[in-house]
Design a protein around this motif. Sequence first.
Motif: not given
Lengths: 249, 249
Positions: B90-94, B88, B133, B96-97
């Motif tokens: 790749x499009x959501x670089x930040x 993930x 994904x 959350x875990x």
Amino acid sequence: MEAGRPYTRLLRRLDSVVSLTESDRRGIAQIPMTVKNFANGQDLIRDGDISTQCILVLDGYLFRHKMANGSQRQIMSFHVPGDIPDLQTLHLPKLDHTVTALGAAVVAFIPHTSFKELLQASPQLTHVFWRESLVDAAIFREWVINLGQRDAIGRVAHIICELVMRLQAVGLAQNMSFTIPWTQSDVADAAGISTVHANRVIQELRRLELLEWDSRLIQIRNWDGLASLGDFSADYLHLRKGEPAIVTG
Amino acid sequence: MEAGRPYTRLLRRLDSVVSLTESDRRGIAQIPMTVKNFANGQDLIRDGDISTQCILVLDGYLFRHKMANGSQRQIMSFHVPGDIPDLQTLHLPKLDHTVTALGAAVVAFIPHTSFKELLQASPQLTHVFWRESLVDAAIFREWVINLGQRDAIGRVAHIICELVMRLQAVGLAQNMSFTIPWTQSDVADAAGISTVHANRVIQELRRLELLEWDSRLIQIRNWDGLASLGDFSADYLHLRKGEPAIVTG
DNA sequence: CGTTCTATTGACTCGATTCAAACTAAGTGG
DNA sequence: CCACTTAGTTTGAATCGAGTCAATAGAACG
């Protein structure tokens, strides 16, 4: 019920993620959409179906759910206008859960074929929709945490916080309040608790003056208190305007 | 530890989903990968990080997890060789875990830039990785059901069933048995139960002769019984060879 | 060979479920 | 407009699955 031209909802939603080119906006405006109304409790697509189109929520709410042990319903997500709850069917057409209307709902159907053509032509749009599907996954991860680690009141508080944030992002939760046509039994099935206990938890939330919850109308009275009780942080929603979307050169 | 050329794992995994063209196979074989070893408990990437590369598991296990209420850890997924647990990014670089090694693990790092170039050039590969994904998301949905609707023993049974199926799909669970270097406390944090109760549940699974569970080695003795106790159906893993992957003409 | 994890056991407690009943609101039809 | 129905909410009491606390036993490690 506000519906307008169906693609407006979609454009407004995507605008919050990335700045679209004129050509992409035109592409979206030209995609064929069939608008349809659904009544409360009506299924849009069912577990096991093979899907050939995507659902864009225009007005009202949908939710996704599945039965466990044959009879116990788990609600796995709620969907607000601008959402495409079955975006995954684009690449995973076999449904592994059911999508149902929560109250009266207006949706637009987008055929996979035209949707795929549009994406094929634009790396930018591929990025945006792929990203949407990844935020969807991030929300499920947070629900795993919600059900695995928080007690009943924390779970319900968390669900309310998430809904407020997502509704606010599409301009549908003015003054921290919103209406949603669910029952306490729906809340229970989303939080993984019994209906009786859902009722007790809701009363406790009222007693703590964190919110007002009159039947279908929910008004937050103390956001910080509610967010803290629900251990809520909006990070996982990835709401802010995103990183540069250019895939290559 | 079997590692081989790093892209072999990836090709073998993708082959199970779709038939790749020669050009796609070449593209994957030529993508730069940096192989690295990690010790048990070592974090690969952390909550809050901005990622610039993806992790391909070559050998061993990884798991994803996050803290709730500051101190309670929820494990949200286990990852086996062939998985890309942070696809993930790749499009959501930040992040959350956090992603951590479960036992010693060998992974390959793939820079986002080259990964994106590869996808840009091939609609087929875009389909396959997007699909991956989405399966990831489907697994989270099932975990939501697991934690929301099943009792402690059902949850643990379900987790075991899922692991067996996923390991089998990459040829790593011969005869319905596998080793995994976790502790009962890891199992507890994945099932959302206490360590003490995890221990009792494991003993009960042994007593029912559904499996043998000697420290790190798990051998299924009665698959049907275990699957039925865990209310397990493999549908949500979408393992079978997929639908046609052609995006347009 | 002691230190440190990890697994196991027992006793007690508690959050949440279950069961059952009552109450309220909102239709529906006569 | 009122009896009747139905869906949803609320309450109480009993029960139970799972958590907590605390101690012990084993295994692994340097």
